[in-house]
Every structure is written in structure tokens, then in C-alpha cells.
Design a protein around this motif. Sequence first.
Motif, PDB file in Angstrom:
ATOM      1  N   GLY A  92       0.786  -1.228   0.000  1.00  0.00           N
ATOM      2  CA  GLY A  92       0.000   0.000   0.000  1.00  0.00           C
ATOM      3  C   GLY A  92       0.815   1.273   0.000  1.00  0.00           C
ATOM      4  N   ASN A  93       2.135   1.151  -0.186  1.00  0.00           N
ATOM      5  CA  ASN A  93       2.997   2.340  -0.204  1.00  0.00           C
ATOM      6  C   ASN A  93       3.338   2.674  -1.651  1.00  0.00           C
ATOM      7  N   ALA A  94       2.343   3.240  -2.357  1.00  0.00           N
ATOM      8  CA  ALA A  94       2.529   3.543  -3.783  1.00  0.00           C
ATOM      9  C   ALA A  94       3.590   4.611  -4.002  1.00  0.00           C
ATOM     10  N   ALA A  95       3.708   5.547  -3.069  1.00  0.00           N
ATOM     11  CA  ALA A  95       4.675   6.640  -3.231  1.00  0.00           C
ATOM     12  C   ALA A  95       6.101   6.098  -3.254  1.00  0.00           C
ATOM     13  N   GLU A  96       6.418   5.197  -2.347  1.00  0.00           N
ATOM     14  CA  GLU A  96       7.769   4.624  -2.309  1.00  0.00           C
ATOM     15  C   GLU A  96       8.007   3.742  -3.528  1.00  0.00           C
ATOM     16  N   ALA A  97       6.965   3.000  -3.915  1.00  0.00           N
ATOM     17  CA  ALA A  97       7.096   2.154  -5.107  1.00  0.00           C
ATOM     18  C   ALA A  97       7.395   3.002  -6.333  1.00  0.00           C
ATOM     19  N   ALA A  98       6.690   4.128  -6.467  1.00  0.00           N
ATOM     20  CA  ALA A  98       6.915   5.015  -7.606  1.00  0.00           C
ATOM     21  C   ALA A  98       8.314   5.617  -7.571  1.00  0.00           C
ATOM     22  N   SER A  99       8.775   5.974  -6.373  1.00  0.00           N
ATOM     23  CA  SER A  99      10.117   6.545  -6.237  1.00  0.00           C
ATOM     24  C   SER A  99      11.181   5.560  -6.707  1.00  0.00           C
ATOM     25  N   ILE A 100      11.012   4.294  -6.361  1.00  0.00           N
ATOM     26  CA  ILE A 100      11.981   3.277  -6.772  1.00  0.00           C
ATOM     27  C   ILE A 100      11.931   3.069  -8.283  1.00  0.00           C
ATOM     28  N   LEU A 101      10.723   3.006  -8.848  1.00  0.00           N
ATOM     29  CA  LEU A 101      10.602   2.804 -10.289  1.00  0.00           C
ATOM     30  C   LEU A 101      11.183   3.990 -11.069  1.00  0.00           C
ATOM     31  N   GLN A 102      11.099   5.193 -10.501  1.00  0.00           N
ATOM     32  CA  GLN A 102      11.715   6.341 -11.161  1.00  0.00           C
ATOM     33  C   GLN A 102      13.232   6.171 -11.227  1.00  0.00           C
ATOM     34  N   SER A 103      13.802   5.574 -10.187  1.00  0.00           N
ATOM     35  CA  SER A 103      15.238   5.282 -10.212  1.00  0.00           C
ATOM     36  C   SER A 103      15.553   4.261 -11.291  1.00  0.00           C
ATOM     37  N   VAL A 104      14.670   3.257 -11.433  1.00  0.00           N
ATOM     38  CA  VAL A 104      14.878   2.227 -12.455  1.00  0.00           C
ATOM     39  C   VAL A 104      14.806   2.832 -13.849  1.00  0.00           C
ATOM     40  N   ARG A 106      15.505   5.840 -14.730  1.00  0.00           N
ATOM     41  CA  ARG A 106      16.732   6.605 -15.008  1.00  0.00           C
ATOM     42  C   ARG A 106      17.869   5.676 -15.414  1.00  0.00           C
ATOM     43  N   LEU A 107      17.906   4.488 -14.816  1.00  0.00           N
ATOM     44  CA  LEU A 107      18.966   3.531 -15.130  1.00  0.00           C
ATOM     45  C   LEU A 107      18.706   2.802 -16.449  1.00  0.00           C
ATOM     46  N   ALA A 108      17.425   2.548 -16.733  1.00  0.00           N
ATOM     47  CA  ALA A 108      17.065   1.791 -17.939  1.00  0.00           C
ATOM     48  C   ALA A 108      15.917   2.506 -18.658  1.00  0.00           C
ATOM     49  N   PRO A 109      16.220   3.621 -19.324  1.00  0.00           N
ATOM     50  CA  PRO A 109      15.161   4.427 -19.938  1.00  0.00           C
ATOM     51  C   PRO A 109      14.370   3.711 -21.026  1.00  0.00           C
ATOM     52  N   MET A 110      14.926   2.637 -21.590  1.00  0.00           N
ATOM     53  CA  MET A 110      14.232   1.921 -22.662  1.00  0.00           C
ATOM     54  C   MET A 110      13.333   0.802 -22.131  1.00  0.00           C
ATOM     55  N   VAL A 114       8.579  -1.165 -17.182  1.00  0.00           N
ATOM     56  CA  VAL A 114       8.716  -0.403 -15.940  1.00  0.00           C
ATOM     57  C   VAL A 114       8.018   0.948 -16.077  1.00  0.00           C
ATOM     58  N   ARG A 115       8.169   1.579 -17.227  1.00  0.00           N
ATOM     59  CA  ARG A 115       7.509   2.879 -17.434  1.00  0.00           C
ATOM     60  C   ARG A 115       5.990   2.752 -17.311  1.00  0.00           C
ATOM     61  N   ASN A 116       5.442   1.669 -17.867  1.00  0.00           N
ATOM     62  CA  ASN A 116       3.995   1.467 -17.765  1.00  0.00           C
ATOM     63  C   ASN A 116       3.558   1.331 -16.311  1.00  0.00           C
ATOM     64  N   LYS A 117       4.308   0.559 -15.534  1.00  0.00           N
ATOM     65  CA  LYS A 117       3.994   0.402 -14.111  1.00  0.00           C
ATOM     66  C   LYS A 117       4.093   1.744 -13.383  1.00  0.00           C
ATOM     67  N   LEU A 118       5.112   2.520 -13.726  1.00  0.00           N
ATOM     68  CA  LEU A 118       5.309   3.814 -13.087  1.00  0.00           C
ATOM     69  C   LEU A 118       4.143   4.763 -13.405  1.00  0.00           C
ATOM     70  N   VAL A 119       3.710   4.766 -14.662  1.00  0.00           N
ATOM     71  CA  VAL A 119       2.577   5.610 -15.051  1.00  0.00           C
ATOM     72  C   VAL A 119       1.346   5.246 -14.235  1.00  0.00           C
ATOM     73  N   ASP A 120       1.077   3.949 -14.099  1.00  0.00           N
ATOM     74  CA  ASP A 120      -0.096   3.504 -13.336  1.00  0.00           C
ATOM     75  C   ASP A 120      -0.011   3.946 -11.882  1.00  0.00           C
ATOM     76  N   LEU A 121       1.181   3.826 -11.297  1.00  0.00           N
ATOM     77  CA  LEU A 121       1.356   4.229  -9.895  1.00  0.00           C
ATOM     78  C   LEU A 121       1.159   5.729  -9.719  1.00  0.00           C
ATOM     79  N   LEU A 122       1.743   6.505 -10.621  1.00  0.00           N
ATOM     80  CA  LEU A 122       1.616   7.966 -10.514  1.00  0.00           C
ATOM     81  C   LEU A 122       0.168   8.391 -10.704  1.00  0.00           C
ATOM     82  N   ALA A 123      -0.511   7.775 -11.665  1.00  0.00           N
ATOM     83  CA  ALA A 123      -1.912   8.124 -11.902  1.00  0.00           C
ATOM     84  C   ALA A 123      -2.770   7.757 -10.698  1.00  0.00           C
TER      85      ALA A 123
END
Length: 290
Positions: A92-104, A106-110, A114-123
Motif C-alpha cells: 500500500g505504499n505507492a509513493a515509495e514504489a513510484a520513487s523506486i521505479l523512477q530510479s529504475v 533513469r537507469l534503464a530508460p528503454m 517499468v515505465r507502464n507500471k510507473l505511469v499507473d502508480l503515478l496516476a
Amino acid sequence: DGESGNGRVAPLAEMLAVGGAERVLESLARIDQLVQRGYYATAMEDAYYALDFAPTYLPVHLRMADILIKEGHEQAALNKYAVVAESYRVRGNAAEAASILQSVVRLAPMDLGVRNKLVDLLASQNKTDEALSQYLDMAEVYFQLADLDMARTTYTNALRLAQKSSVDRAWSVQILHQMGDIDMQKLDWRQALRVYDQIKTLAPGDEKARDMLVNLNFRLGQARQALAELDDYLRFLLGQGRAEQAVKLVEELVRNRPEEHALRPRLAQAYKEAGRKEDAVAQLDALAET
């Protein structure tokens, strides 16, 4: 709270939820010291030791991912980050999950998954501006991969999110322009026409959209609709006292489409509104000779 790798903060409540909170804190501090001194292997051993008495404490797992990055084991680190992020999401900690995926990201922009998961979390957190930025970055990745269909699909998803939220309409205009550019590259002029018409509704003064509506209608053999769009835009420009811009617009159309005789009286009117009466008369004379 204790600070974890990459500047993330380990909540005190999370520490207290595991047994031996004091030992966990000591291990984290020792791991950080070892990492700072470059003793990555020893730091990893300490991390495994910490997991013996706190196996579900996620900040330790994050330390391990950070160490893997420093050791050059990027894929292993990315896998670890992904697992930890999913664990935070399930808890239930979506904010921390999103923060970690943002780091991912940055490391793997392609990494589009991961980007799809991040979009869902942010939305899900109503961080719509951040989600839209990720959508645009994702579409750009598809564009670089020459996958125009997926790029356009991504922009379409972004547009839906923008339209159902309260973000600035400038987001929708920006996204629609990207969609229009793709349609033009694919020579799908009718679809592009629909896109630019949407832009005109959202931003009546958008010069590119107005210009494209006129030219696309001409290109599709819809001269009557092209002239109607031109007349509408000219009224808009003249209503704002932008007669010279109106003149330049029609002059260019006349140069590019000399066979369209209906443009000349409009150019004459634009000259008249700009106070250039001699030019207006010259255009009417040229039309009469034609």
C-alpha cells in the motif's frame, strides 16, 4: 526515520515492525560506511546478515540493489529494484514504489514495462503531470524504435488521462500535436485533420493547427471546407488586430496554390484591413484579368 540508499527514507514504523530494530539500524549504518569506503563485497555480506533477522525489511533489499549497481551488475540490480517496488505497492505504499521505479527508469530508460507500471502508480496517486511526462517519454522511446503505431497509442492513452483530469489543457494540445505529427508522417491526412480540429477547439489561436486545417483540406480536395477554415481563422486574426499576420498567411497560400482563384479576394481583403489599399486593388485587378 533512517535514510536508505539513493536518498530514500526508511520509515520508523517499518523499522519497528521487524524484530531487532536496533540491530537493523546498526547494520544499515555499517553497510553505508562500507559502501562509502568502496568495500562493496563486505557491505553485501552485512546486508545478507541483516536479512537473517529482518528478511522482510525492504530498505535492506534496497541497499543490496544499490550495491549491485556500484559493482556493475546492472540487470541484477534492476530486477531487485523491481521486486522491492512491487513489494511496496502490495503493502500500500505507492509513493515509495513510484520513487523506486523512477530510479529504475533513469537507469534503464528503454524499459517500457517499468515505465507502464510507473505511469499507473503515478496516476493512482493523482500525480497526473508526472504520469503524463512519463507517457511522453515512453512515446519518445517508441518513436526512437521507429514504432509509430505504439508511439501514437501511447499518446492516445496520455490524452485520455489528460482529458479526464484537471490538468492544464496545454497538456492536451501538446499531446495532440505529437499525434498530428505522426499522422502526417504516416500520410494519414484525414486522421491528422481530425486531430488539428481538436487542437483548434482547445486553442483557437494555435497557428500550426489553423494552418494545417486549411492546407489539409486543400490537399484532400475539399476546397470549400479549406476556404471556410481560412475565413474563420482570418476573422480570428483580424478580430485581434493582427492584420499583417493575416496578410502573410494568405500571401503564402496564394504562392503555393496560384490555381485557387478564391484566395485572391481574401488576400485583397486582408490588404485592405492592413491599410494597404493599392495592394488590395492590384489583387482585384489580377483576379479580373484571370
